[in-house]
Write an enzyme that holds these catalytic residues in place. Structure first.
Site, PDB file in Angstrom:
ATOM      1  N   ASP A 134     -46.920 -57.210 -10.415  1.00  0.00           N
ATOM      2  CA  ASP A 134     -47.138 -58.329 -11.332  1.00  0.00           C
ATOM      3  C   ASP A 134     -46.390 -58.039 -12.627  1.00  0.00           C
ATOM      4  OD1 ASP A 134     -48.707 -60.514 -10.399  1.00  0.00           O
ATOM      5  OD2 ASP A 134     -50.422 -59.172 -10.234  1.00  0.00           O
ATOM      6  N   ARG A 142     -47.902 -53.973 -16.579  1.00  0.00           N
ATOM      7  CA  ARG A 142     -48.599 -53.010 -15.729  1.00  0.00           C
ATOM      8  C   ARG A 142     -48.307 -51.551 -16.089  1.00  0.00           C
ATOM      9  NH1 ARG A 142     -51.679 -56.371 -14.757  1.00  0.00           N
ATOM     10  NH2 ARG A 142     -52.057 -57.481 -12.781  1.00  0.00           N
ATOM     11  N   ARG A 202     -50.119 -67.972 -19.484  1.00  0.00           N
ATOM     12  CA  ARG A 202     -49.261 -67.521 -18.383  1.00  0.00           C
ATOM     13  C   ARG A 202     -48.293 -68.626 -17.965  1.00  0.00           C
ATOM     14  NH1 ARG A 202     -53.356 -65.897 -13.884  1.00  0.00           N
ATOM     15  NH2 ARG A 202     -51.479 -65.094 -12.831  1.00  0.00           N
ATOM     16  N   HIS A 245     -60.377 -66.040  -9.090  1.00  0.00           N
ATOM     17  CA  HIS A 245     -60.879 -64.695  -8.804  1.00  0.00           C
ATOM     18  C   HIS A 245     -62.380 -64.730  -8.520  1.00  0.00           C
ATOM     19  CE1 HIS A 245     -57.133 -63.810 -10.966  1.00  0.00           C
ATOM     20  NE2 HIS A 245     -57.151 -62.644 -10.337  1.00  0.00           N
ATOM     21  N   ASP A 318     -51.590 -65.090  -2.542  1.00  0.00           N
ATOM     22  CA  ASP A 318     -52.221 -64.471  -3.699  1.00  0.00           C
ATOM     23  C   ASP A 318     -53.154 -63.380  -3.158  1.00  0.00           C
ATOM     24  OD1 ASP A 318     -52.960 -63.909  -6.280  1.00  0.00           O
ATOM     25  OD2 ASP A 318     -53.475 -65.971  -6.793  1.00  0.00           O
TER      26      ASP A 318
END
Length: 978
Positions: A134, A142, A202, A245, A318
């Site tokens: 990501d 990250r 985002r 999520h 995903d």
């Protein structure tokens, strides 16, 4: 070749994988994936004769069904240090070595640990791994120490697609250097729902056109940089108030809406040749006729994405550990359904072994056609081949060290942060906060985290703003209670301004983003009080939605990283402008496209490359100065290099003295010696000249009648400034008399040593006479006039004159000709006999203050949004006079056309400057918007060190020869149009 034709050939078993890296999907020619790869050597293998293409087909034919299925699984590992024998690492190694997983996704980590693990796991794998990460806002999302960029919405606010391209390119370069081949970016979701808890910043914005333009540019940059871009989250995750999520978002709109809004950016990225798509965990029952997530939906993945839109690149799900999926289906059924739907890669199954068994049963039982498994594996192998992984799957550690976190990458990050800043409100022109006003500020940080360091960069940068006289800090976070709120509201009344930064970041699994009720109420109560409030939104720009009353000033920064914090703080102080335009609508605050433009009005610190200078070349300045220090030229010093809007260098080196007890800082005061003549005396004359209080061609005697003695009645003010007055250079000790008045009487009675205007002889007496003119015309003591009309307006609060013979320990010491140590007491004997306040010497200042003075001169006399001097005045006083053999301007010196010049060889003929006996110098090259300030105390412990005469020109040449282009950012990577 069209994607539909390529799909047909693949279905027929024909090999056309060479075209994956050579043609964009639905568009023109694109670079191979290995183009521009760090450490890639010869690049992609030549597949024109079929030998490269044969690798993928050979592998496919040699694989068993179990191996093919395993290839489609992408397993997760963190890039933090793990001993090779720890259970977590051994589990991953087993999935790679024995299970045969075809892909790897790295979570958080550090550069050298990640590349070491990537290389180790690649060595263990029978076939090369496709490694993903990501990287929506850079590899730093990250990986610690890698480059982080402001988020997509910040790039959208710049409206500059070249920034998206370059961010994609740089992210790809760093990713490849860390063993990563597939970027899970860009986000093509249209964030048209302000309450979206998981997309928010985002997304590039709420306009499909803007999102498509930016996502396509990022895609082209990332793929030119040698990676696969992965556009997400198909078919669009922007209009939801549910975090997938935690639960399944259900979008109840029809196909017409989907076509006009959500699908538009994806189509643009397909045209740009994006080589991977990530499907999202969201249901569209009006379109798919069920409430199954798109990730598991054949109507949405196969029928819409594959068949109707003609997309034939890699499709990855995903993450399958998200509850939008796990709440409905088990591990095995989820894996079967995503492959049935048309996906190629199964991302982060919670149990790869169980999922593999379920897929195998589905294939052998006829539920999944073997052809579809083969197609997916073929796409994956062809991609690995185009990346050159079949020939070189590991990365040199040296490549990692040289490609990750390069300074040019940081320049890009800071540029995006500055250009994204969007001012949404500015009642009564509250911003920027600039001198001469001084503000007692209170900062109340609103944070969604308990981490105590949140906002530290912003606060540290605010403290450095010249108009911030004092700064107190408070915070409200999840631990705060009503007592804290009450106390902070009470504190506000004791300050001139309250600055409220909010840090509300998109956090997976949180389910919400926005001000808490307590923070919301606090802001409204604060705005309802009398103290002005400036609100800065880091992260969620929707934070000020429907605040009533609203803060006086509202600034959206979008990001919450150091680059955004630094930019926002400097914008409050005028060092950065606010050119951004809002890419979304904030209810009750501003509409999409709005934003108040404030220009930068003060210097900011910046990297050399941010103003067109080569940082590596400029670093030679540091080497020169430290070498000279070690050679005994001076015990220490400070230097400033300014160009255009920024200070490319603001540094201190060495110590006050050779005993190395007190380090020099950029705030250390130095005795400027003869720089007094230009910073104080000449500038004071310029101010009076602009006020029509003084005429350059008037006789000095008009203002100082006593000056007319001994044939000086016709000497003009211009001749004093040009050092053509006929006065001798200096007064000997026995001529000066015991008092200031006696010295001035001696000056007035001086005879001429040559006919005025016929030659130029540098003289301190000229400057003292000019000082007396300033005092006479203004009716103020010279130091008081300079303080009120020069230093205070310019925000030079560490600049001024000191009474003689008083020690001030904060100043760098000097030693006079008698061997007496002077510290905060003027070195020049004549200025000392004037009591420390004189026109020829006596001024003390810092490199920080002189940098503001230099900024004003290189910005046509403007600073802090005010016109301090007219451009015409500066031009008049800095133009070389027509006296034969003279380089003098009015007060200033100019560069010698031949022979020695303290400005070196490279400064242009238009340059002007001055030097000081104590080891100081100040040079400006208006042709390059450049100035260099050097402060040393080379007269300590005595004045025998002469190396300064060589250091000055060498320093000037180093700086000038570091120029690469105009004073604009030198951004990394190829130009988007190339």
């Amino acid at each position: 070749m069209t994607v539909s034709l390529r799909h047909s050939l693949l279905a027929a078993g024909l090999t056309v994988t060479v075209l994956v890296g050579s043609f964009v999907f639905g568009g023109g020619r694109a670079a191979p994936l290995t183009a521009g790869l760090p450490g890639s050597g010869a690049g992609a293998p030549d597949t024109a004769d079929g030998t490269g293409a044969a690798w993928a087909e050979q592998q496919l034919r040699a694989m068993t069904l179990d191996e093919k299925i395993a290839q489609l699984f992408v397993v997760r590992i963190d890039g933090t240090f793990q001993n090779a024998d720890t259970p977590s690492y051994r589990e991953t190694a087993t999935l790679v070595e024995e299970f045969g997983a075809g892909g790897l996704i790295f979570g958080p980590g550090t550069p050298m640990t990640q590349i070491a693990m990537a290389n180790d796991l690649q060595a263990k794998a029978k076939r090369p791994l496709l490694v993903a990460q990501d990287t929506e806002w850079g590899v730093g999302m990250r990986i610690d120490e890698a480059t982080s960029f402001p988020p997509a919405m910040a790039i959208g606010a710049t409206r500059d697609a070249s920034h998206a391209y370059r961010v994609g390119y740089v992210t790809a370069q760093e990713a490849r250097a860390l063993g990563v081949h597939q970027l899970y970016a860009p986000v093509a979701d249209v964030n048209n729902n302000p309450k979206n808890p998981i997309i928010n910043v985002r997304s590039f914005g709420e306009s499909p056109s803007l999102v498509g333009t930016m996502a396509s540019a990022f895609t082209r940059g990332a793929q030119r940089g040698g990676t696969l871009a992965t556009v997400k989250h198909f078919p669009g995750h922007g209009d939801t108030e549910v975090d997938s999520h935690i639960n399944l978002p259900i979008l109840r709109f029809d196909r017409g809406r989907l076509d006009s809004l959500e699908l538009s950016p994806f189509r643009q990225t397909f045209d740009a040749g994006v080589q991977s798509v990530m499907t999202g965990h969201l249901a569209l029952p009006e379109i798919a006729a069920d409430s199954v997530p798109a990730t598991l939906s054949r109507p949405l993945t196969h029928d819409l994405l594959r068949d109707e839109l003609g997309y034939d690149g890699l499709v990855v799900t995903d993450a399958l550990n998200m509850q939008a999926v796990t709440r409905t289906f088990g591990v095995g059924e989820t894996a079967v359904r995503v492959l049935e739907a048309g996906a190629d890669l199964v991302l982060m199954s919670t149990n790869p072994h169980a999922a593999h068994q379920a897929v195998r049963r589905a294939v052998t039982g006829g539920r999944i056609d073997t052809t579809e498994i083969n197609d997916s594996v073929r796409r994956l192998l062809a991609t690995k081949q185009d990346l050159g992984l079949h020939e070189a799957r590991q990365v040199s550690l040296d490549t990692t060290r040289h490609q990750v976190a390069r300074r040019s990458h940081e320049v890009l990050s800071r540029t995006v942060a500055r250009e994204s800043l969007t001012l949404l409100a500015n009642a009564d022109s509250l911003l920027p906060l600039t001198p001469p006003e001084q503000h007692d500020a209170l900062v109340v940080t609103l944070s969604d985290s308990e981490y105590p360091g949140t906002g530290d960069t912003f606060i540290d940068q605010l403290r450095d703003q010249p108009a911030i006289g004092s700064l107190d800090t408070r915070r409200l976070d999840p631990r705060s209670d009503s007592t804290d709120v009450k106390d902070h509201l009470a504190d506000a009344s004791d300050h001139d301004i309250v600055i409220v930064p909010s840090f509300l970041r998109v956090q997976a699994w949180s389910g919400s983003i926005g001000l808490s009720d307590r923070h919301h109420d606090f802001l409204e109560d604060l705005a309802d009080a009398d103290t002005p409030v400036a609100f800065v939104a880091f992260g969620n720009p929707y934070a000020p939605t429907d605040l009533a009353p609203a803060p006086d000033a509202i600034l959206a920064a979008y990001g919450s990283g150091d680059a955004s914090q630094r930019a926002a703080a400097r914008a409050l102080g005028g060092g950065t402008g606010t050119p951004g335009r809002l890419p979304v609508t904030i209810p009750g605050v501003a509409e999409k496209g709005e934003g108040q433009s404030l220009a930068p009005v003060a210097p900011r610190e910046g990297l050399p490359e941010s103003v067109g200078l080569d940082g590596a070349r400029l670093a030679r300045l540091d080497t020169l100065l430290r070498s000279a220090m070690l050679d005994g030229a001076f015990p220490g010093g400070a230097v400033a290099v300014g160009r255009g809007p920024a200070l490319a260098e603001l540094d201190a080196f060495g110590y006050h003295t050779y005993d190395e007890t007190t380090p020099v800082q950029t705030g250390t005061q130095y005795d400027l010696a003869s720089l007094t003549k230009v910073v104080a005396t000449t500038t004071a004359v310029m101010k009076l000249y602009e006020a029509d209080s003084l005429a350059l061609d008037a006789a000095v005697a008009r203002y100082l009648p006593d000056f007319a003695q001994n044939g000086k009645e016709a000497v003009t003010v211009r001749q004093l400034l040009a050092h053509t007055s006929g006065l001798k250079p200096y007064l000997d000790p026995d001529e000066r008399g015991p008092t200031r008045d006696a010295l001035l009487d001696t000056l007035m009675a001086q005879p001429l040593t040559y006919t005025p205007g016929t030659q130029s002889t540098y003289s301190g007496l000229n400057a003292i006479a000019l000082m007396r003119i300033v005092e006479t015309v203004s009716g103020q003591p010279f130091d008081a006039f300079c303080q009120a009309h020069i230093f205070e307006p310019l925000g030079m609060d560490q600049t001024g004159f000191y009474d003689a013979d008083v020690t001030r320990e904060w100043a760098a010491p000097t030693t006079d000709t008698s061997g007496t140590r002077r510290q905060g007491s003027v070195h020049d004997p004549m200025a000392r006999d004037m009591g420390g306040v004189s026109g020829n010497a006596g001024l003390f200042s810092t490199v920080e203050d002189l940098a503001r003075f230099g900024y004003m001169l290189t910005h046509e006399g403007r600073i802090d949004g005010r016109q301090f001097l007219a451009p015409e005045t500066i031009a008049t006083f800095t133009a070389q006079t027509d006296v034969p053999g003279s380089t003098r301007a009015l007060g200033w010196d100019t560069k010698s056309p031949e022979g020695y010049s303290s400005a070196g060889d490279a400064f242009s003929a238009a340059s002007f400057g001055h030097t000081g006996y104590t080891g100081t110098s100040f040079w400006v090259d208006p042709a390059e918007d450049l100035f260099v300030v050097l402060l040393t105390n080379r007269v300590y412990p005595d004045d025998t060190a002469e190396q300064i005469t060589q250091v000055r020109p060498r320093a000037a040449d180093i700086v000038h020869r570091a120029i690469e282009g105009p004073p604009q950012p030198l951004l990394p990577g190829p130009k988007p149009e190339e």
